[in-house]
Design an enzyme around this catalytic site. Structure first.
Site, PDB file in Angstrom:
ATOM      1  N   GLU A  61      10.783 -14.275   8.367  1.00 22.58           N
ATOM      2  CA  GLU A  61      10.049 -15.480   8.774  1.00 22.58           C
ATOM      3  C   GLU A  61      10.967 -16.689   8.891  1.00 22.58           C
ATOM      4  O   GLU A  61      10.959 -17.421   9.876  1.00 22.58           O
ATOM      5  CB  GLU A  61       8.937 -15.783   7.762  1.00 22.58           C
TER       6      GLU A  61
ATOM      7  N   ASP B  92       8.348 -11.391   4.929  1.00 18.76           N
ATOM      8  CA  ASP B  92       7.776 -12.718   4.673  1.00 18.76           C
ATOM      9  C   ASP B  92       8.058 -12.999   3.201  1.00 18.76           C
ATOM     10  O   ASP B  92       7.396 -12.457   2.327  1.00 18.76           O
ATOM     11  CB  ASP B  92       6.260 -12.709   4.949  1.00 18.76           C
TER      12      ASP B  92
ATOM     13  N   ILE C 292       7.603 -15.540   1.136  1.00 21.14           N
ATOM     14  CA  ILE C 292       6.435 -16.039   0.388  1.00 21.14           C
ATOM     15  C   ILE C 292       5.314 -16.216   1.406  1.00 21.14           C
ATOM     16  O   ILE C 292       5.413 -17.060   2.296  1.00 21.14           O
ATOM     17  CB  ILE C 292       6.720 -17.402  -0.304  1.00 21.14           C
ATOM     18  N   ASP C 293       4.274 -15.415   1.289  1.00 17.47           N
ATOM     19  CA  ASP C 293       3.131 -15.618   2.194  1.00 17.47           C
ATOM     20  C   ASP C 293       2.086 -16.401   1.398  1.00 17.47           C
ATOM     21  O   ASP C 293       1.615 -15.941   0.364  1.00 17.47           O
ATOM     22  CB  ASP C 293       2.569 -14.274   2.644  1.00 17.47           C
TER      23      ASP C 293
ATOM     24  N   THR D 145       2.712 -20.070   1.369  1.00 17.36           N
ATOM     25  CA  THR D 145       3.625 -21.125   0.895  1.00 17.36           C
ATOM     26  C   THR D 145       2.867 -22.401   0.539  1.00 17.36           C
ATOM     27  O   THR D 145       3.201 -23.089  -0.437  1.00 17.36           O
ATOM     28  CB  THR D 145       4.702 -21.421   1.952  1.00 17.36           C
TER      29      THR D 145
ATOM     30  N   ASP E  39       3.298 -11.210   8.576  1.00 14.01           N
ATOM     31  CA  ASP E  39       2.056 -11.284   7.793  1.00 14.01           C
ATOM     32  C   ASP E  39       1.253  -9.984   7.902  1.00 14.01           C
ATOM     33  O   ASP E  39       0.487  -9.636   7.009  1.00 14.01           O
ATOM     34  CB  ASP E  39       1.169 -12.436   8.307  1.00 14.01           C
TER      35      ASP E  39
HETATM   36  O1  LIG Z   1       3.796 -19.487   6.109  1.00 13.60           O
HETATM   37  P1  LIG Z   1       3.217 -18.412   5.221  1.00 13.60           P
HETATM   38  O2  LIG Z   1       4.176 -17.252   5.041  1.00 13.60           O
HETATM   39  O3  LIG Z   1       2.673 -18.965   3.960  1.00 13.60           O
HETATM   40  O4  LIG Z   1       2.030 -17.740   6.057  1.00 13.60           O
HETATM   41  C1  LIG Z   1       0.779 -18.367   6.283  1.00 13.60           C
HETATM   42  C2  LIG Z   1       0.846 -19.180   7.550  1.00 13.60           C
HETATM   43  O5  LIG Z   1       1.762 -20.237   7.368  1.00 13.60           O
HETATM   44  C3  LIG Z   1      -0.524 -19.774   7.878  1.00 13.60           C
HETATM   45  O6  LIG Z   1      -0.453 -20.485   9.099  1.00 13.60           O
HETATM   46  C4  LIG Z   1      -1.522 -18.670   8.039  1.00 13.60           C
HETATM   47  O7  LIG Z   1      -2.744 -19.203   8.331  1.00 13.60           O
HETATM   48  C5  LIG Z   1      -1.593 -17.839   6.809  1.00 13.60           C
HETATM   49  O8  LIG Z   1      -2.087 -18.572   5.735  1.00 13.60           O
HETATM   50  C6  LIG Z   1      -0.233 -17.262   6.484  1.00 13.60           C
HETATM   51  O9  LIG Z   1      -0.343 -16.481   5.343  1.00 13.60           O
HETATM   52 MG   LIG Z   2       5.961 -17.044   4.445  1.00  9.84          MG
HETATM   53 MG   LIG Z   3       3.091 -15.654   6.033  1.00  6.26          MG
END
Ligand SMILES: O=P(O)(O)O[C@H]1[C@H](O)[C@@H](O)[C@H](O)[C@H](O)[C@@H]1O
Ligand SMILES: [Mg+2]
Ligand SMILES: [Mg+2]
Length: 316
Positions: A113, A133, A135-136, A138, A254
């Protein structure tokens, strides 16, 4: 051990087989004339078992980095939009994972990412590829919000690796282990549906987003929830905690790992048009049953976020 293999840039796998990690005869997959290989049987052509061991160790090490970082002060910046947040922990974890794997597997490729946000091309080839990814969720991480964030690490052979929920020690073990089972509910009026907002916040996008949510709430369904992590929400479909998930605006990192978990748990993952999932399309519908997935697909008005492999800034 769960494997999936893809011969082209479409993740189209209708059957994932458990394999004993022994080399199997190479098998030519028949092209269906549309340039897409309908992977109906999956043949493992080499032994990936050491990849899983290495990656589970890295996932755990990365989880410790995130777990200690969540308590610290954070330098927060944004990427494609002011709500698309990133911290030094995101970069640190992705760098840890890629540098460790690159040393071990120099021929493998990476889609990360934060590397993608820095301009590295998002390209799926026939080489084994790790989709990361760090940290999903964030935004949740930044706000220390009920700890809904998850590390996801996926291997192109689509061996799902340990995706560690770093704070609640909530682990989705790699593909094998105890099998989770998706909900088999077919009646949408009894469904809990999950989604995410995505990074765009312009009025036109929000009108479509809220319109989609209104349609699903008035079905009526039991409810719609937004937890702030696409991957974790998708994993909740696999664990039977919710019946369906839909989103425009997420990324391949994701989707990739969670799609394997959901399929392994007996659920379905597809494009928002009802067609096969296109990992790079930045949109998805997933559900425990095809009936609920098809219902959700019919309610949705599309939001265009472009593609991971052709729109570097990710906002078409
Ligand atoms: O940037 P990270 O890795 O936290 O991923 C999130 C996305 O940023 C959001 O737009 C999206 O809506 C999701 O929440 C997604 O998990
Ligand atoms: Mg992320
Ligand atoms: Mg993500």
């Amino acid at each position: 051990m769960l494997y999936g293999s893809r011969r082209r840039d479409r993740f189209e796998c209708s059957e994932v087989i458990d394999v004993s990690c022994r080399p199997l005869p190479v098998n030519t997959l028949h092209q269906d004339g549309t340039g897409r290989f309908p992977v109906t049987r999956l043949f493992v052509m080499e032994d990936w078992s050491d990849c899983l061991d290495v990656a589970v160790q890295i996932a755990r090490r990365a989880g410790q980095v995130v777990q200690s970082a969540v308590k610290q002060e954070k330098q927060v910046s944004s990427k494609s939009t002011p709500t698309d947040l990133v911290t030094e922990a995101d970069h640190q974890v992705e760098e840890l994972i890629i540098s460790t794997l690159r040393d071990k597997y120099p021929s493998h490729r990476f889609i990360g990412e934060e590397s993608s946000a820095a301009g590295v091309k998002c390209e799926l080839t026939d080489a084994p590829t790790w989709i990361i990814d760090p940290i999903d969720g964030t935004c949740n991480f930044v706000h220390r919000y009920r700890n809904h964030h998850i590390l996801c690490l996926n291997h192109r052979v689509n061996m799902f690796l340990s995706s560690q929920h770093t704070i609640l020690h909530f682990q989705f073990p790699h593909g094998g282990g105890e099998h989770r089972i998706c909900c088999k509910e077919r009646d949408v009026s009894k469904a809990l549906i999950l989604t995410e907002i995505g990074a765009k916040r312009d009025p036109a996008t929000l009108d479509i987003f809220l319109g989609n949510m209104k349609k699903l709430l008035s079905a009526p369904t039991h409810g719609v929830r937004i937890i702030g992590s696409s991957t974790l929400a998708l994993c909740h479909i696999a664990s039977g905690a919710a019946e369906a998930y839909y989103q425009y605006g997420l990324h391949c990192w994701d989707i990739a790992a969670a799609a394997v978990i959901i399929r392994e748990a007996g659920g379905c993952v597809m494009d928002t048009t009802g067609g096969p999932l296109d990992l790079m399309s930045r949109r998805v519908v997933a559900a425990g049953t095809r009936e609920i997935a098809d219902y959700v697909v019919k309610q949705l008005q599309p939001i265009n976020y472009g593609r991971d492999d052709t729109d570097p800034d990710g906002l078409a």
